[in-house]
Design an enzyme around this catalytic site. Sequence first.
Site, PDB file in Angstrom:
ATOM      1  N   ASN A 209       0.495  -1.040  -0.159  1.00  0.00           N
ATOM      2  CA  ASN A 209       0.155  -0.394   0.122  1.00  0.00           C
ATOM      3  C   ASN A 209       1.059   1.434   0.006  1.00  0.00           C
ATOM      4  O   ASN A 209       1.258   1.683   1.069  1.00  0.00           O
ATOM      5  CB  ASN A 209      -1.187  -0.158   1.449  1.00  0.00           C
TER       6      ASN A 209
ATOM      7  N   HIS B  79      -9.321   1.035   5.007  1.00  0.00           N
ATOM      8  CA  HIS B  79      -7.793   0.679   5.623  1.00  0.00           C
ATOM      9  C   HIS B  79      -8.133   2.140   6.882  1.00  0.00           C
ATOM     10  O   HIS B  79      -8.823   2.895   7.011  1.00  0.00           O
ATOM     11  CB  HIS B  79      -6.853   1.909   4.761  1.00  0.00           C
TER      12      HIS B  79
ATOM     13  N   GLU C 276      -6.958   4.648   7.794  1.00  0.00           N
ATOM     14  CA  GLU C 276      -6.246   5.939   7.910  1.00  0.00           C
ATOM     15  C   GLU C 276      -7.983   6.690   7.027  1.00  0.00           C
ATOM     16  O   GLU C 276      -8.274   7.508   7.457  1.00  0.00           O
ATOM     17  CB  GLU C 276      -5.152   6.127   6.762  1.00  0.00           C
TER      18      GLU C 276
ATOM     19  N   SER D  65       3.755  -1.944  10.350  1.00  0.00           N
ATOM     20  CA  SER D  65       5.206  -2.460  10.389  1.00  0.00           C
ATOM     21  C   SER D  65       6.299  -3.414   9.628  1.00  0.00           C
ATOM     22  O   SER D  65       7.076  -4.279  10.628  1.00  0.00           O
ATOM     23  CB  SER D  65       5.427  -1.180  11.253  1.00  0.00           C
TER      24      SER D  65
HETATM   25  C1  PEP Z   1      -0.786  -0.200   6.439  1.00  0.00           C
HETATM   26  O1  PEP Z   1      -0.850   1.414   5.864  1.00  0.00           O
HETATM   27  O2  PEP Z   1      -1.453  -0.818   5.626  1.00  0.00           O
HETATM   28  C2  PEP Z   1       0.950  -0.470   6.491  1.00  0.00           C
HETATM   29  C3  PEP Z   1       0.336  -1.745   7.574  1.00  0.00           C
HETATM   30  O3  PEP Z   1       1.689   0.404   7.355  1.00  0.00           O
HETATM   31  P1  PEP Z   1       3.025   0.185   7.519  1.00  0.00           P
HETATM   32  O4  PEP Z   1       3.736  -1.139   7.237  1.00  0.00           O
HETATM   33  O5  PEP Z   1       3.917   1.135   7.164  1.00  0.00           O
HETATM   34  O6  PEP Z   1       2.805  -0.069   9.342  1.00  0.00           O
END
Ligand code: PEP
Length: 255
Positions: free
Chosen positions: A13, A99, A101, A217
């Site tokens: 993503n 998501h 966000e 992460s």
């Molecule tokens: C995400 O936004 O779906 C995500 C998992 O971000 P990150 O891997 O940076 O934590």
Amino acid sequence: MGRAMRRPIIAGNWKLNNTISEAVALTTALKSLVTHCTGVEIIVAPTFTALAAIGDVIKDSNVLLAAQDVYWEDSGAFTGEVSAPMLKDVGCDYVIIGHSERRQYFGETNESVNQKVKAALSHDLKPIICVGEQLEDRERGRTDTVIENHITGGIADLSAAELLSSVIAYEPVWAIGTGKTATPAQAQEVHSLIRKLLTDAYSDEVASQIRIQYGGSVKPENAAELMAQPDVDGALVGGASLQAESFAEIVKNSI
Ligand code: PEP
């Protein structure tokens, strides 16, 4: 059906990153690094503006295209929105829906997630349905309640066949972009809860076929131990998908 029968699925993503030329360079590099990775589905989710260009780059490769959101109407007076037929037209196979966000900054609710999921499915686009608790939910012991709420709301009224065309992404909000990964045991606990909820709502047969990604992460160093959990079938990757090498390493470590 056990974990071995579910094809791993790794999606990047990219969020609000990359111009078209940057996106093309990233995808071109990724494509060559994962040419020989079979037995795993590899997906990139660029911004809307880069979808057409990336669709051209990945033609005839083992990389698939996803959008980061979709609107539930097909067309009409909905300024700024992009519909499922348009995403299909530009070559998307998948779309990320709900998501955290979008829930946090853009007012996404279980109801809008459900409408978007149904619109995607009706146009043969596979939804990646995101669910996940906030840190406060976890600290107050409300993780299971939040996950149940996101799952039941997001997949409301879906037939078993529709559910089987969907992917669930468990993303604890406190682990997204923070460098804090859920431990493999924490991820497994929630993934197995999700499978149980799907067993109760549908059947063991259906629940055992659904792929559930972990997100939060994920990096090359932790992908293998997360993927080794019996109910973790893949990863939704943010930050580490912005570098071809690290994303390709995650793909390789997941097989
Ligand atoms: C995400 O936004 O779906 C995500 C998992 O971000 P990150 O891997 O940076 O934590």
